[in-house]
Every structure is written in structure tokens, then in C-alpha cells.
Motif scaffolding. Structure first.
Motif, PDB file in Angstrom:
ATOM      1  N   GLU A 140     -18.723  62.734  58.221  1.00 59.07           N
ATOM      2  CA  GLU A 140     -20.164  62.995  58.278  1.00 59.07           C
ATOM      3  C   GLU A 140     -20.951  61.714  58.015  1.00 59.07           C
ATOM      4  OE1 GLU A 140     -21.004  66.165  55.551  1.00 59.07           O
ATOM      5  OE2 GLU A 140     -19.997  67.662  56.796  1.00 59.07           O
ATOM      6  N   ARG A 141     -20.510  60.936  57.028  1.00 60.80           N
ATOM      7  CA  ARG A 141     -21.173  59.647  56.762  1.00 60.80           C
ATOM      8  C   ARG A 141     -21.041  58.728  57.972  1.00 60.80           C
ATOM      9  NH1 ARG A 141     -18.511  60.147  51.762  1.00 60.80           N
ATOM     10  NH2 ARG A 141     -17.016  58.554  52.382  1.00 60.80           N
ATOM     11  N   LEU A 142     -19.866  58.732  58.586  1.00 62.00           N
ATOM     12  CA  LEU A 142     -19.627  57.908  59.759  1.00 62.00           C
ATOM     13  C   LEU A 142     -20.527  58.349  60.916  1.00 62.00           C
ATOM     14  CD1 LEU A 142     -17.927  55.660  61.033  1.00 62.00           C
ATOM     15  CD2 LEU A 142     -16.256  57.398  61.658  1.00 62.00           C
ATOM     16  N   GLN A 143     -20.696  59.639  61.080  1.00 60.46           N
ATOM     17  CA  GLN A 143     -21.551  60.162  62.137  1.00 60.46           C
ATOM     18  C   GLN A 143     -22.997  59.714  61.939  1.00 60.46           C
ATOM     19  OE1 GLN A 143     -21.840  64.431  62.363  1.00 60.46           O
ATOM     20  NE2 GLN A 143     -22.506  64.369  64.483  1.00 60.46           N
ATOM     21  N   ILE A 144     -23.449  59.689  60.705  1.00 61.09           N
ATOM     22  CA  ILE A 144     -24.813  59.216  60.419  1.00 61.09           C
ATOM     23  C   ILE A 144     -24.954  57.756  60.833  1.00 61.09           C
ATOM     24  CG2 ILE A 144     -26.413  58.650  58.541  1.00 61.09           C
ATOM     25  CD1 ILE A 144     -25.376  61.260  57.168  1.00 61.09           C
ATOM     26  N   LYS A 145     -23.938  56.948  60.529  1.00 62.56           N
ATOM     27  CA  LYS A 145     -23.980  55.534  60.923  1.00 62.56           C
ATOM     28  C   LYS A 145     -24.025  55.395  62.438  1.00 62.56           C
ATOM     29  CE  LYS A 145     -21.604  53.907  56.819  1.00 62.56           C
ATOM     30  NZ  LYS A 145     -20.463  53.193  56.252  1.00 62.56           N
ATOM     31  N   VAL A 146     -23.270  56.224  63.132  1.00 58.94           N
ATOM     32  CA  VAL A 146     -23.252  56.189  64.590  1.00 58.94           C
ATOM     33  C   VAL A 146     -24.632  56.529  65.139  1.00 58.94           C
ATOM     34  CG1 VAL A 146     -22.341  57.363  66.649  1.00 58.94           C
ATOM     35  CG2 VAL A 146     -20.786  56.665  64.824  1.00 58.94           C
ATOM     36  N   LEU A 147     -25.242  57.583  64.609  1.00 56.02           N
ATOM     37  CA  LEU A 147     -26.559  57.994  65.090  1.00 56.02           C
ATOM     38  C   LEU A 147     -27.629  56.944  64.816  1.00 56.02           C
ATOM     39  CD1 LEU A 147     -26.457  61.767  64.104  1.00 56.02           C
ATOM     40  CD2 LEU A 147     -26.228  60.778  66.403  1.00 56.02           C
ATOM     41  N   VAL A 148     -27.564  56.315  63.660  1.00 56.36           N
ATOM     42  CA  VAL A 148     -28.518  55.250  63.335  1.00 56.36           C
ATOM     43  C   VAL A 148     -28.339  54.084  64.295  1.00 56.36           C
ATOM     44  CG1 VAL A 148     -29.105  53.508  61.601  1.00 56.36           C
ATOM     45  CG2 VAL A 148     -28.819  55.891  60.923  1.00 56.36           C
ATOM     46  N   SER A 149     -27.104  53.712  64.541  1.00 62.08           N
ATOM     47  CA  SER A 149     -26.833  52.593  65.447  1.00 62.08           C
ATOM     48  C   SER A 149     -27.296  52.912  66.857  1.00 62.08           C
ATOM     49  CB  SER A 149     -25.339  52.269  65.450  1.00 62.08           C
ATOM     50  OG  SER A 149     -25.065  51.231  66.350  1.00 62.08           O
ATOM     51  N   ARG A 150     -27.054  54.137  67.301  1.00 63.44           N
ATOM     52  CA  ARG A 150     -27.485  54.541  68.637  1.00 63.44           C
ATOM     53  C   ARG A 150     -29.013  54.477  68.730  1.00 63.44           C
ATOM     54  NH1 ARG A 150     -25.982  60.328  71.080  1.00 63.44           N
ATOM     55  NH2 ARG A 150     -27.506  60.973  69.541  1.00 63.44           N
ATOM     56  N   GLY A 151     -29.693  54.899  67.686  1.00 63.37           N
ATOM     57  CA  GLY A 151     -31.154  54.818  67.671  1.00 63.37           C
ATOM     58  C   GLY A 151     -31.643  53.386  67.731  1.00 63.37           C
ATOM     59  N   GLU A 152     -30.973  52.500  67.017  1.00 59.03           N
ATOM     60  CA  GLU A 152     -31.355  51.087  67.038  1.00 59.03           C
ATOM     61  C   GLU A 152     -31.169  50.484  68.426  1.00 59.03           C
ATOM     62  OE1 GLU A 152     -28.922  49.437  63.951  1.00 59.03           O
ATOM     63  OE2 GLU A 152     -30.252  50.158  62.352  1.00 59.03           O
ATOM     64  N   VAL A 153     -30.066  50.835  69.087  1.00 61.96           N
ATOM     65  CA  VAL A 153     -29.822  50.328  70.439  1.00 61.96           C
ATOM     66  C   VAL A 153     -30.877  50.873  71.396  1.00 61.96           C
ATOM     67  CG1 VAL A 153     -28.217  50.432  72.398  1.00 61.96           C
ATOM     68  CG2 VAL A 153     -27.354  49.919  70.113  1.00 61.96           C
ATOM     69  N   ALA A 154     -31.186  52.153  71.293  1.00 61.45           N
ATOM     70  CA  ALA A 154     -32.203  52.753  72.161  1.00 61.45           C
ATOM     71  C   ALA A 154     -33.553  52.079  71.956  1.00 61.45           C
ATOM     72  CB  ALA A 154     -32.296  54.257  71.900  1.00 61.45           C
ATOM     73  N   GLU A 155     -33.903  51.795  70.708  1.00 65.56           N
ATOM     74  CA  GLU A 155     -35.173  51.130  70.412  1.00 65.56           C
ATOM     75  C   GLU A 155     -35.193  49.724  71.005  1.00 65.56           C
ATOM     76  OE1 GLU A 155     -38.936  50.341  69.341  1.00 65.56           O
ATOM     77  OE2 GLU A 155     -37.954  52.288  69.229  1.00 65.56           O
ATOM     78  N   LYS A 156     -34.094  49.003  70.892  1.00 66.79           N
ATOM     79  CA  LYS A 156     -34.029  47.654  71.435  1.00 66.79           C
ATOM     80  C   LYS A 156     -34.168  47.679  72.957  1.00 66.79           C
ATOM     81  CE  LYS A 156     -33.421  43.448  70.169  1.00 66.79           C
ATOM     82  NZ  LYS A 156     -34.528  42.777  69.512  1.00 66.79           N
ATOM     83  N   LEU A 157     -33.506  48.632  73.614  1.00 67.88           N
ATOM     84  CA  LEU A 157     -33.632  48.751  75.061  1.00 67.88           C
ATOM     85  C   LEU A 157     -35.063  49.087  75.462  1.00 67.88           C
ATOM     86  CD1 LEU A 157     -30.351  50.642  75.975  1.00 67.88           C
ATOM     87  CD2 LEU A 157     -30.934  48.267  76.529  1.00 67.88           C
ATOM     88  N   SER A 158     -35.718  49.925  74.675  1.00 65.67           N
ATOM     89  CA  SER A 158     -37.105  50.285  74.942  1.00 65.67           C
ATOM     90  C   SER A 158     -38.003  49.048  74.824  1.00 65.67           C
ATOM     91  CB  SER A 158     -37.551  51.366  73.963  1.00 65.67           C
ATOM     92  OG  SER A 158     -38.888  51.706  74.168  1.00 65.67           O
ATOM     93  N   GLU A 159     -37.757  48.209  73.816  1.00 63.88           N
ATOM     94  CA  GLU A 159     -38.531  46.977  73.656  1.00 63.88           C
ATOM     95  C   GLU A 159     -38.341  46.056  74.851  1.00 63.88           C
ATOM     96  OE1 GLU A 159     -37.476  45.048  69.996  1.00 63.88           O
ATOM     97  OE2 GLU A 159     -37.966  46.814  68.800  1.00 63.88           O
ATOM     98  N   VAL A 164     -11.250  68.589  54.072  1.00 61.28           N
ATOM     99  CA  VAL A 164     -12.589  68.644  53.476  1.00 61.28           C
ATOM    100  C   VAL A 164     -13.041  67.239  53.077  1.00 61.28           C
ATOM    101  CG1 VAL A 164     -13.902  69.464  51.468  1.00 61.28           C
ATOM    102  CG2 VAL A 164     -12.433  71.044  52.731  1.00 61.28           C
ATOM    103  N   SER A 165     -12.164  66.485  52.415  1.00 63.87           N
ATOM    104  CA  SER A 165     -12.508  65.111  52.004  1.00 63.87           C
ATOM    105  C   SER A 165     -12.770  64.228  53.211  1.00 63.87           C
ATOM    106  CB  SER A 165     -11.376  64.507  51.177  1.00 63.87           C
ATOM    107  OG  SER A 165     -11.208  65.207  49.989  1.00 63.87           O
ATOM    108  N   ILE A 166     -11.914  64.336  54.198  1.00 65.88           N
ATOM    109  CA  ILE A 166     -12.065  63.525  55.407  1.00 65.88           C
ATOM    110  C   ILE A 166     -13.328  63.939  56.152  1.00 65.88           C
ATOM    111  CG2 ILE A 166     -11.025  63.055  57.665  1.00 65.88           C
ATOM    112  CD1 ILE A 166      -8.285  63.255  56.156  1.00 65.88           C
ATOM    113  N   GLY A 167     -13.626  65.224  56.147  1.00 68.89           N
ATOM    114  CA  GLY A 167     -14.838  65.709  56.805  1.00 68.89           C
ATOM    115  C   GLY A 167     -16.098  65.088  56.224  1.00 68.89           C
ATOM    116  N   HIS A 168     -16.146  64.939  54.908  1.00 66.32           N
ATOM    117  CA  HIS A 168     -17.304  64.303  54.268  1.00 66.32           C
ATOM    118  C   HIS A 168     -17.425  62.848  54.715  1.00 66.32           C
ATOM    119  CE1 HIS A 168     -18.267  67.731  51.830  1.00 66.32           C
ATOM    120  NE2 HIS A 168     -17.078  67.727  51.246  1.00 66.32           N
ATOM    121  N   CYS A 169     -16.294  62.169  54.788  1.00 70.49           N
ATOM    122  CA  CYS A 169     -16.309  60.772  55.239  1.00 70.49           C
ATOM    123  C   CYS A 169     -16.763  60.680  56.696  1.00 70.49           C
ATOM    124  CB  CYS A 169     -14.924  60.154  55.092  1.00 70.49           C
ATOM    125  SG  CYS A 169     -14.366  59.995  53.387  1.00 70.49           S
TER     126      CYS A 169
END
Length: 109
Positions: free
Chosen positions: A66-85, A59-64
């Protein structure tokens, strides 16, 4: 040497939490390939946690994670935006009649 001895004596649940913390730190610095290596190690460490402690640790590791997954998704979005630019810039360059780069093996005019 002392750090290695400490990790040998650490409980598997503590070691798993340490691995997840390192994964979050690596995510902050964008070192994704090292995170994959730690994820494989985490899987093995989770299996070493005694059954009676495993649920609370997961349960504790799962919460961590989840935070890591959010960071991954944000980073992926930033890369996609940069490629679009970059693509928009290439399209704009062609639209304004700028000559395209020649291939390295094309003859000079």
C-alpha cells in the motif's frame, strides 16, 4: 557469497519482506522496471510461505505494498504534471509566433 547463502537459508516470509523493502527503496529512486521484476519474484516467494504463516505475512506485505502504491501514484502525478507543463510551453511558444523546428530532412531556405 555470504549474502547469497543468507538468502538461501532465509525463511520465505523473511525473503518476501526483504523483497518488498527493496521495492520501496527502488521506488524512492524511481527505478520502476526493477520493481516489476521484483514483483514477479515476490509472487513466487509468497507461494513458498507455509500455509500457517501465509496470512500474517500477506497482511504485513500488503501494508508495505500500500505504501508502495502511494509512491507510484505520486510519481505518476508528478510525471503527468511535468508533461502538462511541457505542453503548455509548446502552446505558448506557438502562440507567441516562435518558429517551429524544421524537420531534419526539410530543405534550407
Amino acid at each position: 557469497m555470504a549474502a547469497n547463502q543468507a538468502s538461501v537459508n532465509a525463511r520465505p516470509a523473511d525473503l518476501a519482506m526483504d523483497i518488498v523493502a527493496r521495492m520501496e527503496s527502488l521506488a524512492d529512486s524511481g527505478e520502476w522496471s526493477r520493481i516489476e521484476q521484483l514483483a514477479a519474484r515476490l509472487r513466487n516467494v509468497l507461494l513458498e510461505i507455509p500455509i500457517d504463516e501465509r496470512q500474517a505475512a500477506i497482511v504485513s506485505i500488503g501494508h508495505c505494498l500500500e505504501r508502495l502504491q502511494i509512491k507510484v501514484l505520486v510519481s505518476r502525478g508528478e510525471v503527468a504534471e511535468k508533461l502538462s507543463e511541457i505542453r503548455r510551453g509548446q502552446v505558448a511558444t506557438r502562440a507567441y509566433g516562435q518558429p517551429e523546428r524544421r524537420a531534419p530532412d526539410s530543405p534550407l531556405r
